[in-house]
Design an enzyme around this catalytic site. Structure first.
Site, PDB file in Angstrom:
ATOM      1  N   SER A  12       0.828  -1.209   0.000  1.00 45.96           N
ATOM      2  CA  SER A  12       0.000   0.000   0.000  1.00 45.96           C
ATOM      3  C   SER A  12       0.862   1.259   0.000  1.00 45.96           C
ATOM      4  O   SER A  12       0.582   2.220  -0.732  1.00 45.96           O
ATOM      5  CB  SER A  12      -0.928  -0.003   1.218  1.00 45.96           C
ATOM      6  N   GLY A  85      -6.007  -3.927  -7.614  1.00 48.02           N
ATOM      7  CA  GLY A  85      -6.970  -2.860  -7.393  1.00 48.02           C
ATOM      8  C   GLY A  85      -6.319  -1.490  -7.359  1.00 48.02           C
ATOM      9  O   GLY A  85      -6.885  -0.513  -7.850  1.00 48.02           O
ATOM     10  N   ARG A 113     -14.328  -6.511 -11.134  1.00 47.90           N
ATOM     11  CA  ARG A 113     -14.134  -5.679  -9.943  1.00 47.90           C
ATOM     12  C   ARG A 113     -14.786  -4.305 -10.135  1.00 47.90           C
ATOM     13  O   ARG A 113     -14.782  -3.746 -11.235  1.00 47.90           O
ATOM     14  CB  ARG A 113     -12.646  -5.527  -9.628  1.00 47.90           C
ATOM     15  N   SER A 156     -15.293   0.520  -2.075  1.00 45.05           N
ATOM     16  CA  SER A 156     -13.836   0.424  -1.934  1.00 45.05           C
ATOM     17  C   SER A 156     -13.258   1.769  -1.537  1.00 45.05           C
ATOM     18  O   SER A 156     -13.542   2.790  -2.156  1.00 45.05           O
ATOM     19  CB  SER A 156     -13.189  -0.029  -3.249  1.00 45.05           C
ATOM     20  N   GLU A 306      -8.905  -6.477   4.945  1.00 39.09           N
ATOM     21  CA  GLU A 306      -7.859  -7.303   4.340  1.00 39.09           C
ATOM     22  C   GLU A 306      -7.340  -8.380   5.297  1.00 39.09           C
ATOM     23  O   GLU A 306      -6.725  -9.348   4.874  1.00 39.09           O
ATOM     24  CB  GLU A 306      -6.702  -6.437   3.856  1.00 39.09           C
ATOM     25  N   ARG A 337     -14.671 -12.886  -1.501  1.00 44.46           N
ATOM     26  CA  ARG A 337     -13.994 -13.562  -0.390  1.00 44.46           C
ATOM     27  C   ARG A 337     -14.973 -14.182   0.615  1.00 44.46           C
ATOM     28  O   ARG A 337     -14.627 -15.182   1.254  1.00 44.46           O
ATOM     29  CB  ARG A 337     -13.041 -12.592   0.320  1.00 44.46           C
ATOM     30  N   LYS A 403       1.415 -12.074  -5.639  1.00 42.08           N
ATOM     31  CA  LYS A 403       0.717 -10.799  -5.865  1.00 42.08           C
ATOM     32  C   LYS A 403       1.229  -9.724  -4.921  1.00 42.08           C
ATOM     33  O   LYS A 403       1.394  -8.561  -5.311  1.00 42.08           O
ATOM     34  CB  LYS A 403      -0.784 -11.008  -5.680  1.00 42.08           C
TER      35      LYS A 403
END
EC number: 2.5.1.19
Length: 420
Positions: A12, A85, A113, A156, A306, A337, A403
């Protein structure tokens, strides 16, 4: 099991630093940057627009990578978002600074998404956008107007962060108003605001659910990237479920990373958690209950979604029921998820019920079987946690962890051997 695990830099922070460096007036240096699929996709996306990157290493998973970023005149191009994302939400506002067209696409799964709100936000800021989801095209004129933009960011927090990061380069800046339901992942928005201010930008947050970013020069600087605390959580969870002890060096004392909340979560579930000074830094030490019996937890994870796959894995192994709420937005992540966690936990004998905004998990006797990753790094690590206690659990496609944490499986094996 006793191990010390070095965790590479925060995805991030790295990707936010890349964007701010790309639109800065002078070069920047990012110390401790993460190398992973998501951060590589961000680097390549910005390179496709003309930004110049220099790196001191090409080894993925190295704990400390130094990246130098030189801003350059931006131009049109093609951006591959992969399944990231941050790339699909942070780079389109940068593309509006281009004189020309930028085409965006990504993995097939990425086309599902949510993107509509940020693209509508760009239109409200005077930017021409063709499409409402991947693939789409941004036609920039080099100096977007900006101004007042109202969106529903309940799907989001990246919708907010994406618009804020490039706002200083818009003619009027951006005053962003959130008009929907509860905002998820507020710590990530706070991270964005903090980093904008560190780059010399004025951000007014005095009105709830509104952010006013004034136009101004983004200053190049040196960014120091903290370890990725969310990537640390599976290793700490390993201590929790085995009754072992895991140490994570260089844990920050003050941070906007949501992963820091894992300390409180593990303590509530029965672990011993200690933050110990070691020279100029601190170590986080987690020791699981000697009995190996974790307590369930009732928790609202709207700000820390998360971490939900890690907590769900712990809950599936706990001795009392758990309820995880506030995470409806996880249906729009790399995969749905909530549905995925329910399917995989029940598939190995667990009791998991999907709620409107979360999961209820009850104690059950689990058995071996294949745990599907859904090309989702957090799903893969959740399966690895459960596999420590349940013989015969095999995680399909553990490599999807690249990822955000390349070499996860090597670190995991080294932790179990005590060789980290």
């Amino acid at each position: 099991m006793v191990a010390t695990v070095q965790i590479p830099g925060s995805k991030s922070i790295t990707n936010r630093a890349y964007v701010l460096a790309a639109i800065a007036s002078t070069p920047s240096t990012i110390e401790g940057a993460l190398r992973s699929r998501d951060t590589d996709l961000m680097m390549k996306a910005l390179q496709a627009l003309g930004v110049i990157f220099y790196e001191d290493s090409t080894t993925h998973g190295t704990d400390s990578i130094t990246i130098r970023v030189e801003p350059s005149e931006l131009h049109g191009g093609v951006v591959d978002c992969g399944l990231a994302g941050t790339v699909m939400r942070f780079v389109p506002p940068v593309a509006a600074l281009v004189e020309g067209s930028v085409f965006f696409d990504g993995d097939l799964q990425a086309r599902k998404r949510p993107m509509g709100q940020i693209l509508e936000g760009l239109r409200a800021a005077g930017v021409k956008v063709k499409g409402n989801a991947l693939p789409f095209e941004v036609d920039g004129d080099g100096r977007p107007e900006g101004g007042v933009v109202e969106i529903d960011a309940s799907g989001s927090s990246q919708f907010v962060s994406g618009l804020l990061l490039s706002a200083p380069r818009y003619a009027k800046g951006i005053t962003l108003k959130h008009s929907g339901g509860r905002l998820p992942s507020m710590p990530h928005i706070e991270m964005t605001v903090q980093m904008l201010r560190q780059a010399g930008i004025t951000v007014d947050t005095s009105v709830e659910n509104q952010w006013k970013v004034r136009p101004g020069e983004v200053r190049g600087r040196t960014w120091f990237v903290e370890p990725d605390l969310s990537n640390a959580t599976p290793f700490l969870a390993a201590a929790a479920v085995t009754g072992g002890r895991v140490t994570i060096p260089n844990w920050p004392i003050q941070t906007t990373q949501p992963g820091d909340v894992i300390r409180d979560i593990l303590a509530r579930m029965g672990c011993t958690v200690e933050l110990s000074a070691r020279g100029a830094t601190h170590d986080l030490i987690v020791e699981g209950p000697a009995s190996g019996r974790l307590k369930g937890i009732i928790i609202d994870m709207s700000d820390i979604g998360e971490l939900a796959p890690t907590v769900a894995a712990l809950a599936a192994l706990a001795s009392t029921p758990s309820e995880i709420t506030g995470i409806a937005h996880l249906r729009g992540h790399e995969t749905d998820r909530l549905a995925a966690l329910c399917a995989e936990i029940t598939g190995i004998g667990g009791t998991c019920i999907e709620l409107s905004d979360g999961l209820r998990i009850e104690p059950a006797t689990l058995h071996g079987g294949q745990w599907h990753s859904y090309a989702d790094h957090r799903m893969a690590t959740a399966g690895a946690i459960i596999g420590l206690k349940v013989p015969g659990v095999e995680v399909e496609n553990i490599q999807t962890t690249a990822k955000t944490l390349p070499g996860f499986e090597t670190k995991w094996a080294a932790m179990l051997d005590g060789a980290c």
